[in-house]
Design an enzyme around this catalytic site. Structure first.
Site, PDB file in Angstrom:
ATOM      1  N   ARG A  43      44.848  46.358  28.841  1.00 16.52           N
ATOM      2  CA  ARG A  43      44.669  45.366  27.779  1.00 16.52           C
ATOM      3  C   ARG A  43      44.346  46.004  26.446  1.00 16.52           C
ATOM      4  NH1 ARG A  43      42.358  40.654  31.374  1.00 16.52           N
ATOM      5  NH2 ARG A  43      43.162  38.958  30.162  1.00 16.52           N
ATOM      6  N   ARG A  95      41.118  23.749  34.403  1.00 19.41           N
ATOM      7  CA  ARG A  95      40.412  24.573  35.392  1.00 19.41           C
ATOM      8  C   ARG A  95      38.985  24.792  34.916  1.00 19.41           C
ATOM      9  NH1 ARG A  95      43.332  30.525  34.267  1.00 19.41           N
ATOM     10  NH2 ARG A  95      41.774  31.148  32.743  1.00 19.41           N
ATOM     11  N   ARG A 128      39.274  34.646  23.475  1.00 18.10           N
ATOM     12  CA  ARG A 128      40.139  35.454  24.362  1.00 18.10           C
ATOM     13  C   ARG A 128      41.561  35.534  23.815  1.00 18.10           C
ATOM     14  NH1 ARG A 128      38.716  32.265  29.360  1.00 18.10           N
ATOM     15  NH2 ARG A 128      40.537  33.174  30.348  1.00 18.10           N
ATOM     16  N   ARG A 186      36.220  27.521  34.815  1.00 17.73           N
ATOM     17  CA  ARG A 186      35.646  28.836  35.038  1.00 17.73           C
ATOM     18  C   ARG A 186      34.649  29.032  33.931  1.00 17.73           C
ATOM     19  NH1 ARG A 186      40.256  33.202  35.162  1.00 17.73           N
ATOM     20  NH2 ARG A 186      39.239  33.870  33.256  1.00 17.73           N
ATOM     21  N   LYS A 206      49.633  34.574  34.669  1.00 17.56           N
ATOM     22  CA  LYS A 206      49.925  35.885  35.246  1.00 17.56           C
ATOM     23  C   LYS A 206      49.237  36.097  36.590  1.00 17.56           C
ATOM     24  CE  LYS A 206      46.658  38.163  32.132  1.00 17.56           C
ATOM     25  NZ  LYS A 206      46.087  36.885  31.642  1.00 17.56           N
TER      26      LYS A 206
HETATM   27  P1  ADP Z   1      42.435  35.746  31.329  1.00 14.63           P
HETATM   28  O1  ADP Z   1      43.725  36.467  31.475  1.00 14.63           O
HETATM   29  O2  ADP Z   1      42.579  34.279  31.611  1.00 14.63           O
HETATM   30  O3  ADP Z   1      41.758  36.056  30.015  1.00 14.63           O
HETATM   31  P2  ADP Z   1      41.151  37.522  33.239  1.00 14.63           P
HETATM   32  O4  ADP Z   1      40.634  37.079  34.525  1.00 14.63           O
HETATM   33  O5  ADP Z   1      42.325  38.428  33.244  1.00 14.63           O
HETATM   34  O6  ADP Z   1      41.419  36.195  32.433  1.00 14.63           O
HETATM   35  O7  ADP Z   1      39.994  38.231  32.386  1.00 14.63           O
HETATM   36  C1  ADP Z   1      38.734  37.638  32.221  1.00 14.63           C
HETATM   37  C2  ADP Z   1      37.799  38.570  31.445  1.00 14.63           C
HETATM   38  O8  ADP Z   1      37.597  39.816  32.172  1.00 14.63           O
HETATM   39  C3  ADP Z   1      38.326  39.016  30.084  1.00 14.63           C
HETATM   40  O9  ADP Z   1      38.067  38.038  29.097  1.00 14.63           O
HETATM   41  C4  ADP Z   1      37.540  40.309  29.884  1.00 14.63           C
HETATM   42  O10 ADP Z   1      36.201  40.058  29.523  1.00 14.63           O
HETATM   43  C5  ADP Z   1      37.521  40.923  31.280  1.00 14.63           C
HETATM   44  N1  ADP Z   1      38.668  41.832  31.518  1.00 14.63           N
HETATM   45  C6  ADP Z   1      39.730  41.600  32.353  1.00 14.63           C
HETATM   46  N2  ADP Z   1      40.609  42.622  32.341  1.00 14.63           N
HETATM   47  C7  ADP Z   1      40.099  43.538  31.466  1.00 14.63           C
HETATM   48  C8  ADP Z   1      40.550  44.818  30.998  1.00 14.63           C
HETATM   49  N3  ADP Z   1      41.693  45.363  31.395  1.00 14.63           N
HETATM   50  N4  ADP Z   1      39.772  45.468  30.109  1.00 14.63           N
HETATM   51  C9  ADP Z   1      38.615  44.946  29.669  1.00 14.63           C
HETATM   52  N5  ADP Z   1      38.147  43.748  30.051  1.00 14.63           N
HETATM   53  C10 ADP Z   1      38.861  43.038  30.944  1.00 14.63           C
END
Ligand code: ADP
Length: 209
Positions: A119, A156, A169, A158, A44
């Site tokens: 989310r 990747r 996750r 990270r 995404k």
């Molecule tokens: P991915 O989609 O690969 O899990 P993201 O970069 O979108 O990675 O998110 C990484 C982390 O950031 C999540 O695991 C969470 O801890 C935090 N995070 C991201 N977006 C949100 C959100 N909308 N609400 C709460 N935590 C978030």
């Protein structure tokens, strides 16, 4: 009750989100106000970036914002770090108001792409309080099987890409984010796209929605 500390945090988030200097109407986009959802590794972020570059409208990834805040050692970063590292969601109040404030910035007036927000149903409800002409038009879900998620993430590096954290996750996505899709399904604004295959192929499917 909004403390000064809280406002300080919000401004940190706002400063760290990308801004486009010139607003441009996303004439070719699927929708002007788009939410992209999908499990970790569904692509995404990649597609949101491309959609934002082509049709216009800022791309707003809270995950990037939280990682940047962590790297900068800001208060938000410190408060969010443990959750991010464990694959847990950061509490709603740390992200929601900041994202909503960002959506009211002038460069977001003609559209935006949210990637990774909302989310939780709580975040979706809060987003749903925006007036209709500023609210979500379309929710695009990138569907990929768990095996693909693991293959992609293995490629990747990270901090939160450790296999156990990825597993968490994915579980969090199922538990907290699938209900968000159910919420938007009831509103009839969800489109699902097969997220497997090369990025170019997936992008073609997205723009064909
Ligand atoms: P991915 O989609 O690969 O899990 P993201 O970069 O979108 O990675 O998110 C990484 C982390 O950031 C999540 O695991 C969470 O801890 C935090 N995070 C991201 N977006 C949100 C959100 N909308 N609400 C709460 N935590 C978030």
């Amino acid at each position: 009750m909004r403390s000064i500390k809280y406002l300080g945090m919000v401004s940190t988030i706002l400063a760290s989100l990308p801004r486009r200097s010139k607003p441009s109407r996303p004439d070719k986009s699927l929708a002007r106000r788009l939410v992209l959802l999908g499990p970790p590794g569904s692509g995404k972020g990649t597609h949101a970036e491309r959609l934002a570059a082509e049709p216009g409208g800022p791309h707003l990834p809270p995950g990037d914002m939280l990682r940047r805040a962590g790297a900068a050692g800001s208060e938000l970063g410190r408060r969010a770090a443990g959750f991010v590292a464990a694959g847990e969601l950061v509490p709603d109040e740390l992200v929601t108001e900041a994202v909503l404030a960002r959506l009211s910035a002038p460069d977001a007036a003609d559209g935006w792409i949210l990637d990774g927000f909302p989310r939780t149903v709580g975040q979706a409800r809060r987003l749903g309080e925006l007036p209709e002409d500023r609210g979500v038009e379309l929710v695009l879900v990138l569907e990929v099987p768990d095996e693909t998620v693991f293959e992609r993430i293995a490629g990747r590096r990270r901090e939160d890409d450790d296999p156990a954290v990825v597993r968490r996750r994915i579980d969090v996505y199922r538990k907290d984010t699938l209900p968000v899709l159910a919420h938007y399904d009831r509103l009839g604004i969800v489109r699902r796209v097969d997220g497997t295959g090369a990025p170019g192929e997936v992008y073609e499917r997205i723009v064909a929605v």
